[in-house]
Design an enzyme around this catalytic site. Structure first.
Site, PDB file in Angstrom:
ATOM      1  N   TYR A  52     -77.592   5.084  87.517  1.00 26.43           N
ATOM      2  CA  TYR A  52     -78.173   5.108  88.870  1.00 26.43           C
ATOM      3  C   TYR A  52     -77.587   6.285  89.666  1.00 26.43           C
ATOM      4  O   TYR A  52     -78.082   6.601  90.744  1.00 26.43           O
ATOM      5  CB  TYR A  52     -77.908   3.801  89.633  1.00 26.43           C
ATOM      6  N   HIS A 114     -76.019  -1.176  79.176  1.00 21.62           N
ATOM      7  CA  HIS A 114     -77.278  -1.129  79.943  1.00 21.62           C
ATOM      8  C   HIS A 114     -78.517  -1.465  79.093  1.00 21.62           C
ATOM      9  O   HIS A 114     -79.369  -2.244  79.498  1.00 21.62           O
ATOM     10  CB  HIS A 114     -77.414   0.261  80.572  1.00 21.62           C
TER      11      HIS A 114
HETATM   12  N1  NAP Z   1     -80.687  -3.589  83.691  1.00 22.41           N
HETATM   13  C1  NAP Z   1     -81.792  -2.885  83.840  1.00 22.41           C
HETATM   14  O1  NAP Z   1     -82.303  -2.271  82.894  1.00 22.41           O
HETATM   15  C2  NAP Z   1     -82.445  -2.814  85.193  1.00 22.41           C
HETATM   16  C3  NAP Z   1     -83.754  -2.314  85.324  1.00 22.41           C
HETATM   17  C4  NAP Z   1     -84.327  -2.301  86.592  1.00 22.41           C
HETATM   18  C5  NAP Z   1     -83.603  -2.777  87.692  1.00 22.41           C
HETATM   19  N2  NAP Z   1     -82.332  -3.234  87.547  1.00 22.41           N
HETATM   20  C6  NAP Z   1     -81.541  -3.760  88.708  1.00 22.41           C
HETATM   21  O2  NAP Z   1     -82.311  -4.749  89.361  1.00 22.41           O
HETATM   22  C7  NAP Z   1     -82.409  -4.417  90.756  1.00 22.41           C
HETATM   23  C8  NAP Z   1     -83.691  -4.951  91.367  1.00 22.41           C
HETATM   24  O3  NAP Z   1     -84.810  -4.492  90.652  1.00 22.41           O
HETATM   25  P1  NAP Z   1     -85.986  -3.636  91.321  1.00 22.41           P
HETATM   26  O4  NAP Z   1     -85.459  -2.864  92.461  1.00 22.41           O
HETATM   27  O5  NAP Z   1     -86.642  -2.920  90.196  1.00 22.41           O
HETATM   28  O6  NAP Z   1     -87.042  -4.738  91.785  1.00 22.41           O
HETATM   29  P2  NAP Z   1     -87.125  -5.865  92.918  1.00 22.41           P
HETATM   30  O7  NAP Z   1     -85.798  -6.162  93.485  1.00 22.41           O
HETATM   31  O8  NAP Z   1     -87.936  -6.960  92.335  1.00 22.41           O
HETATM   32  O9  NAP Z   1     -88.038  -5.149  94.011  1.00 22.41           O
HETATM   33  C9  NAP Z   1     -87.548  -4.157  94.861  1.00 22.41           C
HETATM   34  C10 NAP Z   1     -88.719  -3.683  95.748  1.00 22.41           C
HETATM   35  O10 NAP Z   1     -89.191  -4.774  96.541  1.00 22.41           O
HETATM   36  C11 NAP Z   1     -89.096  -4.460  97.931  1.00 22.41           C
HETATM   37  N3  NAP Z   1     -88.634  -5.687  98.592  1.00 22.41           N
HETATM   38  C12 NAP Z   1     -87.385  -6.217  98.546  1.00 22.41           C
HETATM   39  N4  NAP Z   1     -87.325  -7.358  99.234  1.00 22.41           N
HETATM   40  C13 NAP Z   1     -88.572  -7.581  99.735  1.00 22.41           C
HETATM   41  C14 NAP Z   1     -89.137  -8.605 100.548  1.00 22.41           C
HETATM   42  N5  NAP Z   1     -88.402  -9.627 100.972  1.00 22.41           N
HETATM   43  N6  NAP Z   1     -90.449  -8.514 100.862  1.00 22.41           N
HETATM   44  C15 NAP Z   1     -91.208  -7.482 100.425  1.00 22.41           C
HETATM   45  N7  NAP Z   1     -90.731  -6.482  99.646  1.00 22.41           N
HETATM   46  C16 NAP Z   1     -89.410  -6.522  99.319  1.00 22.41           C
HETATM   47  C17 NAP Z   1     -88.101  -3.315  98.028  1.00 22.41           C
HETATM   48  O11 NAP Z   1     -88.441  -2.462  99.103  1.00 22.41           O
HETATM   49  P3  NAP Z   1     -87.389  -1.978 100.240  1.00 22.41           P
HETATM   50  O12 NAP Z   1     -86.160  -1.485  99.566  1.00 22.41           O
HETATM   51  O13 NAP Z   1     -88.158  -0.890 100.930  1.00 22.41           O
HETATM   52  O14 NAP Z   1     -87.146  -3.158 101.134  1.00 22.41           O
HETATM   53  C18 NAP Z   1     -88.329  -2.600  96.697  1.00 22.41           C
HETATM   54  O15 NAP Z   1     -89.438  -1.721  96.781  1.00 22.41           O
HETATM   55  C19 NAP Z   1     -82.300  -2.890  90.761  1.00 22.41           C
HETATM   56  O16 NAP Z   1     -82.011  -2.392  92.039  1.00 22.41           O
HETATM   57  C20 NAP Z   1     -81.203  -2.697  89.748  1.00 22.41           C
HETATM   58  O17 NAP Z   1     -79.941  -2.960  90.352  1.00 22.41           O
HETATM   59  C21 NAP Z   1     -81.748  -3.270  86.311  1.00 22.41           C
END
Ligand code: NAP
Length: 284
Positions: A52, A114
């Site tokens: 990241y 990861h």
């Molecule tokens: N291990 C892996 O391979 C892997 C892969 C992908 C992700 N991850 C981890 O998982 C975390 C979360 O995944 P993600 O960011 O892909 O998806 P997510 O948390 O499902 O969705 C994030 C998105 O949703 C929006 N959002 C958040 N809360 C909201 C709400 N209450 N209402 C409406 N929209 C909302 C955010 O926008 P805003 O920020 O504009 O509010 C952002 O665009 C990542 O940040 C990372 O730490 C790990």
């Protein structure tokens, strides 16, 4: 007052919050500010990764909060991830040391591999390195991300050490029933990435809107509550303080069995967000 967040006890005896904060793709000052604001809101588990490119900023946000609030370091769990290009045993040891230096928080609470990258096929070396890093107290809890049941069994057979955590893609469109069962059988805690479903979040799906209306909460809160009741640790990301608060406020209501079942019907075999099948997806 910050909400009380329940905890899960991991297979290594350590407790971990039942919901955490995702930090991808936050970088630089945006990451510092988002992490600081998440901690102020009450989050106590923060998810980062070498890939990241934000470990320095995440560490900065946490240290700023610790200094200003007087909160004890051990009350916050910092988690980061080893990238695919560092799977060789020595590279993995060095990589963890670099993460340690960048975060500047002392012992890394949780380190995950990861992705398994089974085509490159060095994840077994990487796991041996994590076992050693835990012995050296560089890392407290060791786990993996995106591992299948077969990958899990290979590293458990090699070392006798079962990962405490497997962080996998998991949201209503892809509920990972089989992997959750595999984790239960092996005593591994499931964490959910993209727990809301990111850009495909089913905020307007009937089972979600019906539950939101019944409980007087938002669709995002319904989805995160569904995660919590399945026993998963969701890691929602939001750069927006009001959404950070909304996403953490899911411990004051309970979905019924019928509501849980209805949300589970949204899952589809092709429900992944992108082509992230751990058997074929390589991420260096
Ligand atoms: N291990 C892996 O391979 C892997 C892969 C992908 C992700 N991850 C981890 O998982 C975390 C979360 O995944 P993600 O960011 O892909 O998806 P997510 O948390 O499902 O969705 C994030 C998105 O949703 C929006 N959002 C958040 N809360 C909201 C709400 N209450 N209402 C409406 N929209 C909302 C955010 O926008 P805003 O920020 O504009 O509010 C952002 O665009 C990542 O940040 C990372 O730490 C790990």
């Amino acid at each position: 007052m910050a909400p009380h967040i329940p905890t899960h006890t991991l297979n290594d005896g350590h407790d971990i919050p039942a919901l955490g904060f995702g930090t991808y793709p936050l970088k630089d000052d945006e990451a510092v500010d988002a992490v600081y604001s998440a901690l102020q809101t009450g989050y106590r588990l923060i998810d980062s990764a070498v890939n990241y490119g934000n470990e320095i900023s995440v560490g900065k946000g946490i240290r700023k909060y610790l200094e200003e609030s007087g909160t004890a370091r051990e009350d916050i769990t910092i988690q980061t991830k080893l990238p695919g290009r560092h799977h060789d045993y020595k590279a993995a040891i060095n990589s963890a040391q670099e993460s340690f230096d960048k975060l500047q928080l002392g012992t890394i609470d949780v380190l995950l591999i990861h992705w398994p990258n089974p085509i490159t096929n060095k994840f077994r070396d990487a796991w041996r390195a994590l076992v050693e890093l835990q012995k050296r107290d560089v890392v407290r809890t060791i786990g993996v991300s995106n591992f299948t049941a077969e990958h899990l069994d290979l590293i458990i057979d090699d070392t006798g050490v079962t990962p405490a955590i497997n962080q996998i893609e998991l949201h209503p469109n892809f509920n990972q029933e089989e992997m959750r069962a595999a984790h239960r059988e092996r005593g591994i805690q499931t964490q959910s990435w993209s727990p809301l479903g990111k850009r495909q979040a089913p905020y307007s799906a009937a089972p979600v809107t019906a539950a939101a209306e019944a409980h007087g909460v938002t669709p995002a809160q319904v989805i995160l509550r569904w995660q919590v009741q399945l026993g998963n640790i969701p890691m929602p990301k939001s750069a927006t303080p009001s959404r950070q608060a909304e996403n953490l406020d899911v411990f004051g209501f309970e979905l019924t069995g019928t509501e849980m079942g209805a949300i589970n019907t949204l899952t589809r075999p092709d429900g992944r967000l992108f082509d992230g099948d751990p058997n074929t997806h390589e991420e260096m």
